[in-house]
Design a protein around this motif. Structure first.
Motif, short mmCIF file in Angstrom:
data_model
loop_
_atom_site.label_atom_id
_atom_site.label_comp_id
_atom_site.label_asym_id
_atom_site.label_seq_id
_atom_site.Cartn_x
_atom_site.Cartn_y
_atom_site.Cartn_z
N GLU A 53 27.48 36.13 26.94
CA GLU A 53 28.81 36.02 26.33
C GLU A 53 28.97 37.00 25.16
O GLU A 53 30.05 37.55 24.94
N ASP A 63 29.84 40.12 26.70
CA ASP A 63 31.02 40.01 27.57
C ASP A 63 30.72 40.43 29.00
O ASP A 63 31.51 41.10 29.66
N GLU A 64 29.55 40.00 29.51
CA GLU A 64 29.14 40.31 30.88
C GLU A 64 29.70 39.25 31.83
O GLU A 64 28.99 38.34 32.26
N LYS A 65 30.96 39.39 32.15
CA LYS A 65 31.66 38.35 32.91
C LYS A 65 31.05 38.13 34.30
O LYS A 65 30.89 36.99 34.74
N GLN A 66 30.74 39.21 34.99
CA GLN A 66 30.22 39.07 36.35
C GLN A 66 28.86 38.37 36.35
O GLN A 66 28.59 37.52 37.20
N TYR A 94 27.55 29.90 34.87
CA TYR A 94 28.56 28.84 34.77
C TYR A 94 28.47 27.88 35.96
O TYR A 94 28.63 26.67 35.80
N LYS A 107 35.79 28.06 34.81
CA LYS A 107 35.52 29.31 34.08
C LYS A 107 34.88 30.34 35.02
O LYS A 107 35.23 31.53 34.98
N TYR A 142 36.39 34.13 36.06
CA TYR A 142 35.65 35.38 35.94
C TYR A 142 35.46 36.05 37.30
O TYR A 142 35.48 37.28 37.40
N GLN A 151 38.67 37.79 38.04
CA GLN A 151 38.88 38.97 37.18
C GLN A 151 38.03 40.15 37.60
O GLN A 151 38.44 41.30 37.51
N THR A 152 36.80 39.86 38.06
CA THR A 152 35.87 40.94 38.42
C THR A 152 35.89 41.26 39.91
O THR A 152 35.11 42.09 40.38
#
Length: 786
Positions: free
Chosen positions: A275, A278-281, A287, A309, A313, A316-317
């Protein structure tokens, strides 16, 4: 510093040194025109960043290189390398079609080269990348073909790096196909080559894969050992992305072992680090796992928030593959929460995703999820559609082994429903066939977890067919595997099922409830246990220790320790049963297990036979952790020769140095307070206690340990010398005479003087009345405990 030196650092896994060398070359050659050294240094830097898991940085540098190379004349080999590198980055971003186009262009350019080792090596790399794309899209057979072809080409040019990586990926494909023997073999071959090269990053990757494989097989000890080795390498290298991946896998092992706090701690550590960056993938699987942890703990809302969540993500990715698994988890959560409408909405979204993605993996998971929703429907037509979908999945080639297996489990569940609700007897025959296939699948995968689930399904079938003894035997086999493999969470569940099954059987007998009621209750007990996905993590409750005994084969007690002075346990009840149980335990337990279990009321007797003695641990509560302690006592006794010999030769509980050592050992293993006294066995001549089983009340005068041993010995041997009887019992002549008087008055035993080897001896005989009474007692106890 030359590019060859930097390359040498790279192939041996010293990526930081390789990066330092490459950066120096780039600085020294930045202003050079058409400098081949600079071009190859930039290409190598991209490779290094990819190897370190820094895909975003590699992608930025690649785009920069493409602009720079437009103004430079580069060799065709470098053009091909650039295309292969670009296809690898596109693969990482899940842009499979674009990756394929790049590889096709690379093949075209290779065709313009003259035959050489360089051309063969590039074609091997292209085949390798194409096979990787096929694997990611779920085309497993095509992936195997491409990898085998790639391996042959790497062998032609003696490229050990390529051979090692190809072997690793062949292992990945066989793992997905469910052939763990082949997968393990290929991983081991890959590891040997990588260790010879010395590439720490590649070594860590294969160790990670082997660790995951052993986790799937249920060998958690071996899994953690391999994963910790992988983690050590990755921490040395400084590859944070790979460190996170291995920590995530370690968390999965903890979760399956039932160590929820440890698993959650690992996942939260990864979550915090990702987090910040910010490594969303990379956060998506974390999660998902945190959702599973909270769902297992019964925290549905918190689980839902983590899944949601992950869903956000993944969208988004554009990570469609993980998005499919998020939908799967959310839908199962809503089904368990009885929110069918929400589950159906998610399923509709999942269906649109599968149509857009055109990816076999995603499609298969969607079909499995769809079948799960249909199965939960009360409509018969929906259940029929679910069955049809599951059969389609099972018969489909190239399907992920875990999907096939889950489909088989669901299909068995539907066949159970068909029989229980509609009385369709043909379903049972079909069910037996599928259970056989699941058993074969478990053996092929060498999966302890799957084998246990197979045994639980068979136990459920045995209950339906009213073969309760068979069900108990199957549960016992499952329990033995959990103990051997250290499957803590599964072990507790199976142990609870076993204990409750025995308890319900006793209740059914006492209340004369119908066989149908018994079947329904047992089926409900097993329902959650036969699902591949655990419904919850059971918190380990320490058993309440009551007493520990050591007993000889003839039923005589040579050591007894009571752990709680305030216990409500009636000594006489237990110690009236135990000698008789011990004396004919081989008759009671025809399929002898390592550790026996007997339920008496809310107490459990755990019995472990070692040599000519039997260890008995009496508890209240869970029997899973108790089993480990009882096994520990057995190992400890075998390793202490003086105590071992003393137990086999001793005839009483008198205080001796060995006796005190034994007591100290028991206190240490069972973690009870020090200096707790050992209590000698004492008992009343008769029992007046409302807890005493009504079936045995007519024998209460004779339910005394010493009387039972006398009857048992005479029942087995017909006659026995009085002096030998006293030695077996380890009691005084006066005490023996007291018990014999009662037995003689009841006309159960006779005493005669006979000459044995010209010596007059007093000999005991069991009368016909005594034999009949003892046989009745045995019959009653067999009904109670078996």
């Amino acid at each position: 510093m030359s590019i060859e030196s930097a390359w040498q650092f790279f192939v041996t896994g010293n990526t930081q040194e390789a990066l330092n060398s490459v950066n120096k070359i780039i600085r020294e050659n930045t202003n050079a025109i058409n400098n081949q050294e600079l071009i190859r240094a930039l290409l190598l830097k991209i490779r290094i960043l990819v190897k370190q898991g820094l895909i975003r940085e590699a992608d930025v540098l690649l785009k920069s290189c493409e602009e720079k190379f437009k103004s430079k004349k580069i060799e065709k080999i470098d053009e091909i390398d650039l295309l292969i590198l670009e296809s690898e980055l596109l693969w990482h971003k899940k842009e499979y079609e674009n990756a394929e186009r790049n590889l096709e262009e690379a093949i075209r350019k290779c065709g313009e080269l003259t035959e050489s080792q360089e051309k063969t090596q590039r074609m091997a790399q292209i085949n390798f990348r194409q096979a990787t794309i096929q694997y990611s899209q779920g085309n497993l057979d095509q992936a195997i073909q491409g990898l085998v072809k790639s391996k042959k080409m790497f062998e032609q040019v003696n490229d050990e790096i390529g051979i090692g990586r190809t072997l690793n990926n062949i292992g990945l494909v066989y793992e997905r196909k469910g052939d763990v023997i082949k997968a393990t073999n290929y991983y081991q071959q890959s590891l040997e080559i990588k260790k010879r090269i010395g590439d720490k990053e590649d070594i860590s990757r294969t160790l990670h894969n082997l660790g995951r494989l052993y986790r799937i097989r249920g060998d958690f000890k071996k899994s953690l050992e391999l994963l910790e080795q992988s983690l050590k390498f990755r921490e040395e290298i400084g590859s944070q992305e790979k460190v996170m991946a291995t920590l995530n896998e370690i968390g999965a092992v903890y979760l399956l072992r039932g160590e929820v706090d440890s698993a959650e701690g690992v996942y939260l550590k990864i979550k915090g680090a990702l987090e910040k960056r910010d490594e969303k993938q990379s956060l998506i699987p974390i999660y998902i796992n945190l959702g599973i942890v909270n769902e297992a703990r019964g925290k549905t809302e918190k689980a839902r928030s983590f899944y949601t969540k992950a869903l956000e993500y993944a969208r988004q990715t554009n990570d469609w593959y993980r998005l499919g698994y998020v939908y799967h988890n959310l839908i199962e959560l809503e089904l368990r929460s009885k929110n069918q409408i929400i589950a159906k909405d998610y399923l509709d979204s999942f269906e649109r995703l599968s149509q857009i993605a055109q990816n076999k993996n995603i499609t298969d998971v969607f079909l499995l999820t769809k079948a799960t929703v249909l199965k939960a429907s009360p409509r018969v037509i929906d259940k029929a559609e679910a069955q049809k979908t599951l059969l389609q999945l099972i018969k489909e080639k190239n399907t992920d082994a875990s999907v096939t297996l889950t489909a088989m489990i669901h299909l068995c569940d539907l066949l159970f429903i068909n029989y229980e609700v509609f009385g369709d007897k043909s379903s049972l025959e079909e069910l037996k066939d599928w259970l056989r296939k699941i058993g074969e699948f478990a053996k092929a995968q060498e999966s302890a977890v799957l084998l246990i689930q197979s045994l639980l399904l068979k136990a459920k079938l045995a209950i339906i067919e009213e073969e309760i003894n068979e069900a108990e035997s199957l549960l016992s086999q499952a329990q033995a595997i959990t103990e051997e493999k250290g499957l803590l969470n599964l072990g507790i569940q199976v142990s609870a099922l076993f204990d409750e099954l025995s308890q319900v059987r006793n209740t059914q007998k006492a209340n004369n409830s119908s066989a149908r009621e018994e079947k329904i209750h047992f089926s409900e007990l097993l329902q959650s246990a036969t699902s591949l996905r655990p419904k919850g993590i059971i918190t380990i409750e320490t058993e309440t220790p009551i007493a520990f005994l050591i007993i000889r084969e003839d039923g005589s007690i040579i050591f007894y320790q009571k752990f709680r002075a305030d216990t409500q346990l009636n000594d006489q009840i237990f110690f009236s049963f135990i000698p008789l149980i011990m004396s004919f335990s081989q008759e009671m337990f025809k399929k002898r297990r390592h550790i026996e279990r007997i339920m008496i009321g809310d107490h459990s007797l755990l019995i472990n036979k070692i040599g000519k003695i039997q260890l008995v641990y009496i508890i209240q509560g869970s029997s899973f952790t108790a089993v480990e302690k009882l096994e520990a006592v057995g190992h400890a006794l075998r390793s202490r020769v003086n105590i071992w010999e003393w137990l086999h030769n001793n005839n009483s509980v008198r205080e001796t140095p060995n006796h005190r050592q034994l007591q100290h050992l028991i206190n240490e293993i069972f973690q009870v307070r020090k200096n707790q006294p050992t209590i000698e066995i004492r008992g009343n001549e008769t029992i007046e206690n409302e807890e005493f089983p009504s079936q045995l009340m007519e024998f209460k005068t004779f339910m005394h340990p010493i009387k039972l041993v006398i009857l048992n010995v005479l029942f087995k041997h017909y006659r026995f010398a009085l002096s030998d009887m006293r030695k077996i019992l380890g009691i005084s002549w006066g005490n023996l005479d007291t018990h014999l008087t009662k037995l003689k008055e009841a006309k159960l035993v006779e005493q005669r003087t006979e000459f044995i080897e010209s010596i007059a001896k007093e000999v005991l005989y069991l009368t016909p009345k005594g034999s009949e009474l003892y046989d009745k007692i045995r019959t009653v106890l067999q009904r109670l405990f078996h």
